[in-house]
Design a protein around this motif. Structure first.
Motif, mmCIF file in Angstrom:
data_model
loop_
_atom_site.group_PDB
_atom_site.id
_atom_site.type_symbol
_atom_site.label_atom_id
_atom_site.label_comp_id
_atom_site.label_asym_id
_atom_site.label_seq_id
_atom_site.Cartn_x
_atom_site.Cartn_y
_atom_site.Cartn_z
ATOM 1 N N TYR A 1 -8.814 3.352 -8.327
ATOM 2 C CA TYR A 1 -8.416 3.892 -7.041
ATOM 3 C C TYR A 1 -8.826 5.364 -6.964
ATOM 4 N N TYR B 1 -5.646 4.182 0.975
ATOM 5 C CA TYR B 1 -5.551 2.925 1.714
ATOM 6 C C TYR B 1 -5.724 1.713 0.809
ATOM 7 N N HIS B 2 -5.439 1.863 -0.458
ATOM 8 C CA HIS B 2 -5.617 0.749 -1.365
ATOM 9 C C HIS B 2 -4.350 -0.082 -1.470
ATOM 10 N N PHE B 3 -4.490 -1.222 -2.104
ATOM 11 C CA PHE B 3 -3.393 -2.169 -2.257
ATOM 12 C C PHE B 3 -3.077 -2.327 -3.738
ATOM 13 N N SER C 1 0.842 -1.184 0.000
ATOM 14 C CA SER C 1 0.000 0.000 0.000
ATOM 15 C C SER C 1 0.879 1.237 0.000
#
Lengths: 124, 109
Positions: free
Chosen positions: B48, A109-111, A100
Motif C-alpha cells: 500500500y 483508497y485501498h482495501f 477501507s
C-alpha cells in the motif's frame, strides 16, 4: 479481529434488482476515515470496483455503473447495503465487500480487509 | 474513464525476481496498491502507499514508483507466489474514484 461477510441472493433474474448486505465486525463505520466498499469479479475476469461509503456518509460510485447503484450504511447494525438495478447476465460475478481507511498519512483508497465474496448468477 | 494498465502475464523460475508493472496517468498524484489473489480466494493486500508492506507480508514483496508507472517486485520467487496480482489506485478528480488494473497472472515455472 476484523471480519466482513457478504449475504444476498445467489440467483437473480434479468431486469431484477440485486440487494447485497455486508455485515462486519471489529471496526465501526462511525470512526473517522473508515469506509466500506464493494468490488466484483466476473468468473475468470478482473476485479471491478463498484462503490464505497465513508463514515461521514460520503458515497462514491463507479462512473460506468453509477446510474444503477445505491450504497447505504446502518452504523448501529454494522452493515452496508448495495443495491444494483436492472441486472443482466453480464453482472454475473463474485461480489466482495471490503474495509477501507482514508487516513494513512495521505488520502488512501485501498482495501485492507475483504469478505469471502458471494457468487451472484443472473439468469432466467 | 481512467485506466490502469498491467501486462496480462509474467513468468519466472523459482528463486528469480519477478517484476509486474502498472501504468496510469494519475499515478504521480495518487498512491498505488497491490493485491495478490489465489484461485477461489479473496484478494490480499500486499503493498500500500506505493511501497509500504502490511504486517505479515513477506519481505520479498516490495513496491516502487516512477512517474506514471508503479512496479511490484517479488524477490526470490517461490512456488506459493503463483497467483493473480492486481494494482489499484484512484483517479485524480476532486472526489477520487477507485480503479483496478486488469490483473497479471504470475506463473512460477
Amino acid at each position: 479481529q476484523i471480519t466482513l461477510k457478504e449475504s444476498g441472493p445467489t440467483l437473480v433474474k434479468p431486469t431484477q434488482t440485486l440487494t447485497l448486505t455486508c455485515t462486519f465486525s471489529g471496526f465501526s463505520l462511525s470512526t473517522s476515515g473508515v469506509g466500506v466498499g464493494w468490488i466484483r469479479q466476473p468468473p475468470g475476469k478482473a476485479l471491478e470496483w463498484l462503490a464505497l461509503i465513508y463514515w461521514n456518509d460520503d458515497k462514491r460510485y463507479s462512473p460506468s455503473l453509477k446510474s444503477r447503484l445505491t450504497i447505504t450504511k446502518d452504523t448501529s447494525k454494522n452493515q452496508v447495503v448495495l443495491t444494483m438495478t436492472n441486472m443482466d447476465p453480464v453482472d454475473t460475478a463474485t461480489y466482495y465487500c471490503a474495509q477501507s481507511d482514508l487516513y494513512c498519512g495521505g488520502d488512501c483508497y485501498h482495501f485492507d480487509y475483504w469478505g469471502q465474496g458471494t457468487l451472484v448468477t443472473v439468469s432466467s | 474513464s481512467y485506466e490502469l494498465t498491467q501486462p496480462p502475464s509474467v513468468s519466472v523460475s523459482p528463486g528469480q525476481t519477478a517484476r509486474i508493472t502498472c501504468s496510469g496517468d494519475a499515478l504521480p498524484k495518487q498512491y498505488a496498491y497491490w493485491y495478490q489473489q489465489k484461485p477461489g480466494q479473496a484478494p490480499v493486500l500486499v503493498i500500500y502507499k506505493d511501497s509500504e508492506r502490511p504486517s505479515g507480508i513477506p519481505e520479498r514483496f516490495s513496491g516502487s514508483s516512477s512517474g506514471t508507472t508503479v512496479t511490484l517486485t517479488i524477490s526470490g520467487v517461490q512456488a506459493e507466489d503463483e497467483a493473480d496480482y492486481y494494482c489499484q489506485s484512484a483517479d485524480s478528480s476532486g472526489t477520487p474514484h477507485v480503479v483496478f488494473g486488469g490483473g497479471t497472472k504470475l506463473t512460477v515455472l
